[in-house]
Design a protein around this motif. Sequence first.
Motif, short mmCIF file in Angstrom:
data_model
loop_
_atom_site.label_atom_id
_atom_site.label_comp_id
_atom_site.label_asym_id
_atom_site.label_seq_id
_atom_site.Cartn_x
_atom_site.Cartn_y
_atom_site.Cartn_z
N GLU A 14 -8.28 15.70 14.87
CA GLU A 14 -9.18 14.55 15.02
C GLU A 14 -8.79 13.39 14.12
N THR A 15 -8.19 13.70 12.97
CA THR A 15 -7.90 12.66 11.97
C THR A 15 -6.42 12.32 11.95
N SER A 16 -6.13 11.05 12.03
CA SER A 16 -4.74 10.58 11.96
C SER A 16 -4.21 10.72 10.54
N PRO A 17 -2.93 11.08 10.38
CA PRO A 17 -2.35 11.14 9.03
C PRO A 17 -2.02 9.75 8.49
N PHE A 18 -2.10 8.75 9.36
CA PHE A 18 -1.77 7.38 8.97
C PHE A 18 -3.05 6.62 8.60
N THR A 19 -2.92 5.73 7.64
CA THR A 19 -4.10 5.03 7.12
C THR A 19 -3.86 3.52 7.09
N PRO A 20 -3.77 2.88 8.27
CA PRO A 20 -3.52 1.43 8.28
C PRO A 20 -4.63 0.67 7.59
N GLY A 21 -4.21 -0.30 6.77
CA GLY A 21 -5.18 -1.13 6.06
C GLY A 21 -5.75 -0.52 4.82
N GLN A 22 -5.28 0.70 4.45
CA GLN A 22 -5.78 1.38 3.26
C GLN A 22 -4.60 1.82 2.39
N PRO A 23 -4.84 2.04 1.10
CA PRO A 23 -3.76 2.54 0.25
C PRO A 23 -3.19 3.85 0.77
N VAL A 24 -1.89 4.03 0.57
CA VAL A 24 -1.20 5.21 1.08
C VAL A 24 -1.64 6.45 0.30
N PRO A 25 -1.97 7.56 1.00
CA PRO A 25 -2.28 8.81 0.28
C PRO A 25 -1.09 9.25 -0.56
N SER A 26 -1.36 9.86 -1.70
CA SER A 26 -0.28 10.21 -2.62
C SER A 26 0.71 11.19 -2.00
N ASP A 27 0.28 12.05 -1.07
CA ASP A 27 1.21 13.01 -0.48
C ASP A 27 2.16 12.36 0.51
N LEU A 28 1.92 11.10 0.89
CA LEU A 28 2.82 10.37 1.78
C LEU A 28 3.50 9.21 1.07
N PHE A 29 3.51 9.26 -0.25
CA PHE A 29 4.10 8.19 -1.04
C PHE A 29 5.59 8.47 -1.19
N VAL A 30 6.42 7.62 -0.61
CA VAL A 30 7.86 7.86 -0.62
C VAL A 30 8.60 6.64 -1.14
N GLY A 31 9.78 6.89 -1.72
CA GLY A 31 10.72 5.83 -2.04
C GLY A 31 10.34 4.89 -3.15
N ARG A 32 9.41 5.26 -4.02
CA ARG A 32 8.97 4.34 -5.07
C ARG A 32 9.06 4.96 -6.46
N ARG A 60 3.93 -9.29 1.38
CA ARG A 60 2.71 -8.78 1.98
C ARG A 60 3.04 -7.56 2.84
N GLY A 61 2.26 -6.50 2.69
CA GLY A 61 2.47 -5.30 3.48
C GLY A 61 3.48 -4.34 2.91
N ILE A 62 4.02 -4.63 1.73
CA ILE A 62 5.07 -3.81 1.15
C ILE A 62 4.52 -2.59 0.42
N GLY A 63 3.22 -2.58 0.16
CA GLY A 63 2.61 -1.43 -0.51
C GLY A 63 2.28 -1.65 -1.98
N LYS A 64 2.05 -2.92 -2.37
CA LYS A 64 1.74 -3.19 -3.78
C LYS A 64 0.45 -2.52 -4.21
N SER A 65 -0.58 -2.59 -3.37
CA SER A 65 -1.86 -1.99 -3.75
C SER A 65 -1.75 -0.48 -3.88
N LEU A 174 -4.46 -7.08 -11.38
CA LEU A 174 -5.01 -8.35 -10.91
C LEU A 174 -4.28 -8.73 -9.63
N ASP A 175 -4.95 -8.48 -8.50
CA ASP A 175 -4.29 -8.58 -7.20
C ASP A 175 -4.77 -9.81 -6.44
N ASP A 176 -3.93 -10.25 -5.49
CA ASP A 176 -4.27 -11.35 -4.58
C ASP A 176 -4.51 -12.64 -5.36
#
Length: 405
Positions: A14-32, A60-65, A174-176
Motif C-alpha cells: 500500500e505504501t510507496s517507498p518513494f517520498t516526493p516532496g519530503q526528506p529522503v529516508p535514511s535507508d535510501l540515502f545514497v551517494g553523499r 533546487r531538488g538536489i537533496g539539501k534538506s 538556515l534554509d531557503d
Amino acid sequence: MLAIDSMAPFTKPETSPFTPGQPVPSDLFVGREEQVRALFERARGARGGRLHVGFLVGERGIGKSSLARLATRLGEQELGLLALYVGLGGAGSPEDVVQRTFARLANVARTEPWWDRIKALFGERIRKVGLFGASVEFAPRPEELVSLTNRFDAAIREVIKALPEHRRGLFVVLDDINGLADSPAFATWLKNLVDTVAFDGGDFPVFLLFAGSDRIRRRVVRQHESVARIFDLVDLPPWSADDAGDFFRRAFASVGIEAEPDALQSLVTFAGGLPVLAHEIGDAAFRGATRSSISEADARRAIVAAADIVGRKYVEVQVLDRIRSGRYRALLRTIPEIAPLGGFKRSDLAPHLTREERSVLDNSLREMVKLGMLERLPDEGPGNYGFVQGLHFPYFLTQAFQPGK
C-alpha cells in the motif's frame, strides 16, 4: 539484481517507498558520504567551542534538506548538539532570521524538561498558540527584536547556558534564504556577528549552516565581499548514474519490485541526478506497477506522468505556457543529443536544426534566458548556456517529445 519471476502473483504494498516532496529516508540515502563527513567534522569543531558558518551549496531538488536533516540527527546523537531547522522562505531582513530562529528554538524546547529555562529566558515574548496550546509563538516588540538582532551573539550565549548538560551547543540549519540574498543588511549583520564572536573570545559552540544554490551564495557575497571568507562551502553535486541506479534498485527492492535494465537506464537518465525527480519518477512507476517487474514501456509511462507533476510543482506558470505552445520543442529535443547534462554551446546546437529553426535560434535563446529557463555561462566561453535549474531539464526534455498543440 533480484531474482523475481515477473509472471508470479504480485500484491503491491500500500505504501510507496518513494517520498516526493519530503526528506529522503535514511535507508535510501545514497551517494553523499563525503558531504555527510564534511558536515559532521564542522559540527564537531563547533562543539569544541568555535563558531562555524557553513554553506551547503546545491541546486533546487538536489537533496539539501535531506542531507541537512541527516547531518543534524548525527550532530544530536553523536555530538550532543541541539539541532534546529529554520525555514527562511519569505524572510528579507536579519530581524526575520532572529525571530524565526528563536521561534523554532521555543517550539523545540516546548516539550523538553528544560522548557522552563527557555520560557524564563524569553519571558513575555513567547506565548502558547494553536489548538490546546500545541505550539508557541515568539513575538517580541519591534524594538526588542531590533535589540536582539544587534546582540544576537549575546542572546545565543544565554540560550546555550540554559540548555541541559547533555546539549553541548547548537546546530542551526538556515534554509531557503533567497529573500535575503540581495539584502545588504543581512550580509552586514552576518559579518558583524562573526567578527563580534571572534573579538569577544570564549566558547561559542554553534554551527550555522546556510543552504542554497551557488547563485544565491554569490548574490549574498555581492552585498558584502568579506562574507565570501565566512562561508565554509560544502558542495552537493547531482547524483552519479551509479548512485541513482543504486537508489532505484534499493527502493524498488524494498517492496519486492525489480526494474529491468532498460527501464532502470531510462529512470536514471530522466532523473538527471536530482533526488527530487528520482522520487517523483519512482513514485509514478510504483503507482503504475501491476507486476513485480518494471519494463521500459512502464518506465516511459512513469516518466511522462512524473513530468506533468514536476511541471505543476516546480516550473513557473509562464514557462509552462511557452513550453506547451511548442515553440521551443525543436531546441529542447536537440539539446540532449549534444549535451546530456543540459549545458551546451550555441555553435554545437545550430548544425542540428533546420534552416527555419536556425533563423530564429538567437531570438529563441534570448527569450529562454529572459524567461529564466536558460542562463548564459560566460566563464565557459561565449555562446555557452545552461539550464537555470537542473530540475527543469528533464521536465523540458519530456515535454519536447509530447505532441504539440
